[in-house]
Each structure stands twice: as structure tokens, then as C-alpha cells.
Enzyme design. Sequence first.
Site, PDB file in Angstrom:
ATOM      1  N   HIS A 152       1.088   5.120   1.075  1.00  0.00           N
ATOM      2  CA  HIS A 152       0.535   6.163   1.937  1.00  0.00           C
ATOM      3  C   HIS A 152       0.630   7.499   1.197  1.00  0.00           C
ATOM      4  O   HIS A 152       1.694   7.832   0.658  1.00  0.00           O
ATOM      5  CB  HIS A 152       1.363   6.302   3.223  1.00  0.00           C
ATOM      6  CG  HIS A 152       1.306   5.126   4.144  1.00  0.00           C
ATOM      7  ND1 HIS A 152       0.477   5.091   5.246  1.00  0.00           N
ATOM      8  CD2 HIS A 152       1.985   3.953   4.160  1.00  0.00           C
ATOM      9  CE1 HIS A 152       0.661   3.941   5.890  1.00  0.00           C
ATOM     10  NE2 HIS A 152       1.574   3.242   5.251  1.00  0.00           N
ATOM     11  N   HIS A 176       0.835  -1.198   0.000  1.00  0.00           N
ATOM     12  CA  HIS A 176       0.000   0.000   0.000  1.00  0.00           C
ATOM     13  C   HIS A 176       0.870   1.248   0.000  1.00  0.00           C
ATOM     14  O   HIS A 176       1.921   1.278   0.636  1.00  0.00           O
ATOM     15  CB  HIS A 176      -0.958   0.028   1.200  1.00  0.00           C
ATOM     16  CG  HIS A 176      -0.292  -0.247   2.509  1.00  0.00           C
ATOM     17  ND1 HIS A 176       0.059  -1.521   2.909  1.00  0.00           N
ATOM     18  CD2 HIS A 176       0.102   0.582   3.515  1.00  0.00           C
ATOM     19  CE1 HIS A 176       0.634  -1.467   4.098  1.00  0.00           C
ATOM     20  NE2 HIS A 176       0.692  -0.202   4.483  1.00  0.00           N
TER      21      HIS A 176
HETATM   22  P1  5GP Z   1       1.789   0.094   7.341  1.00  0.00           P
HETATM   23  O1  5GP Z   1       2.346   0.305   8.710  1.00  0.00           O
HETATM   24  O2  5GP Z   1       1.554  -1.363   7.048  1.00  0.00           O
HETATM   25  O3  5GP Z   1       2.580   0.790   6.268  1.00  0.00           O
HETATM   26  O4  5GP Z   1       0.394   0.837   7.331  1.00  0.00           O
HETATM   27  C1  5GP Z   1      -0.816   0.201   7.570  1.00  0.00           C
HETATM   28  C2  5GP Z   1      -1.842   1.299   7.694  1.00  0.00           C
HETATM   29  O5  5GP Z   1      -3.121   0.691   7.638  1.00  0.00           O
HETATM   30  C3  5GP Z   1      -1.765   2.051   9.002  1.00  0.00           C
HETATM   31  O6  5GP Z   1      -1.518   3.434   8.737  1.00  0.00           O
HETATM   32  C4  5GP Z   1      -3.106   1.809   9.652  1.00  0.00           C
HETATM   33  O7  5GP Z   1      -3.608   2.947  10.318  1.00  0.00           O
HETATM   34  C5  5GP Z   1      -3.984   1.410   8.482  1.00  0.00           C
HETATM   35  N1  5GP Z   1      -5.061   0.510   8.859  1.00  0.00           N
HETATM   36  C6  5GP Z   1      -4.941  -0.631   9.580  1.00  0.00           C
HETATM   37  N2  5GP Z   1      -6.154  -1.209   9.721  1.00  0.00           N
HETATM   38  C7  5GP Z   1      -7.039  -0.423   9.057  1.00  0.00           C
HETATM   39  C8  5GP Z   1      -8.450  -0.517   8.835  1.00  0.00           C
HETATM   40  O8  5GP Z   1      -9.132  -1.436   9.285  1.00  0.00           O
HETATM   41  N3  5GP Z   1      -9.024   0.469   8.092  1.00  0.00           N
HETATM   42  C9  5GP Z   1      -8.295   1.499   7.569  1.00  0.00           C
HETATM   43  N4  5GP Z   1      -8.958   2.425   6.854  1.00  0.00           N
HETATM   44  N5  5GP Z   1      -6.970   1.619   7.758  1.00  0.00           N
HETATM   45  C10 5GP Z   1      -6.342   0.666   8.502  1.00  0.00           C
END
Ligand code: 5GP
Length: 141
Positions: free
Chosen positions: A103, A101
Site C-alpha cells: 500500500h 501487495h
Molecule cells: P489488504 O487488506 O489485503 O492489505 O488490502 C487489500 C486492498 O485491496 C484493500 O485496500 C481493498 O480496498 C483493495 N481492493 C480489494 N478489491 C479490489 C478491487 O477489485 N479493485 C481495487 N482497485 N482494489 C481492491
Amino acid sequence: MSDDTTIFEQIIAGEIPSYTVYEDETTYAFLDANPLAPGHTLVIPKHPYERLNDMPADEAGEIFGIISDIAPAVEAAVGADASTVAVNNGEEAGQEVPHVHWHIIPRFADDNVGPIHRLFDGAELADDEMEEIAADIRSNQ
Ligand code: 5GP
């Protein structure tokens, strides 16, 4: 769905609600549930590639084209001056959800966050080390 289905697949399937900002056949974008700034958006391929490294180049190129359209829309929606666009590409890089993903984090002149360079202490490398690393990267493509 199988046990290894990530939360993002459940979001794409509508099993978990999200604030959708974009959807087409291959791509989905929605607001991050724990926003680092108003408008913090996540852009994902619908296919659950774990990392950027797992995505075919044409699909990565396609999604980046979409990101380049969404980022200005996110900035405009929240009156941001700029945005940080980033991937935590792998667990050691801080990736928590194993579904690649991007950001898009709106940035403001007064947000006091600084560049992503602030995350690192920096590495001092001699010219021959730089050349060796560059050669290794070229040969690993
Ligand atoms: P990572 O740390 O893997 O780069 O980012 C994962 C992101 O997914 C985090 O910023 C977290 O807030 C977001 N996230 C995790 N669970 C959910 C969810 O159930 N719904 C949404 N909209 N975002 C989520």
C-alpha cells in the site's frame, strides 16, 4: 482461471477494470478501489505470491526499487506531504487479498492519522529477551 485466482490476478488480466499507474513485465500498480486517501495505490508482483515471505529476495528487491519511484509520484500527484508504505503481511496482520501487495497511502500534515505505531499497545521486553529474540531472528535467516 482456477477457483483460487485472486481478484488481483483478474485485475492484471484486465478482466476487472482498474486505474493503472504502472506496469512492466513483472509488476503492476493501480489505485485502491477503497482509498484511505486520494491516490492510495497498490503495487503487486504479477506472479501471485501470497505473502512477502514467499517472494524470492531478488524479486522483492526489484519491486521495492519500483515502489521507491512510484511513492514520490503518488505524493506529487495528490500534493501529499508524505506517504505511508506498508504491507499487511499475512491474514493475522489484516491481509485480505492473498496476493502480496504494498500500500502507498498519501499522507497530509492535517490528516490526524499518526504513525503506524498507533496500531499497537507496545511490548515491554527485558534486555535478555531482546537479545534472545535478535539471536533467533539471525539464526532463522
Ligand atoms: P489488504 O487488506 O489485503 O492489505 O488490502 C487489500 C486492498 O485491496 C484493500 O485496500 C481493498 O480496498 C483493495 N481492493 C480489494 N478489491 C479490489 C478491487 O477489485 N479493485 C481495487 N482497485 N482494489 C481492491
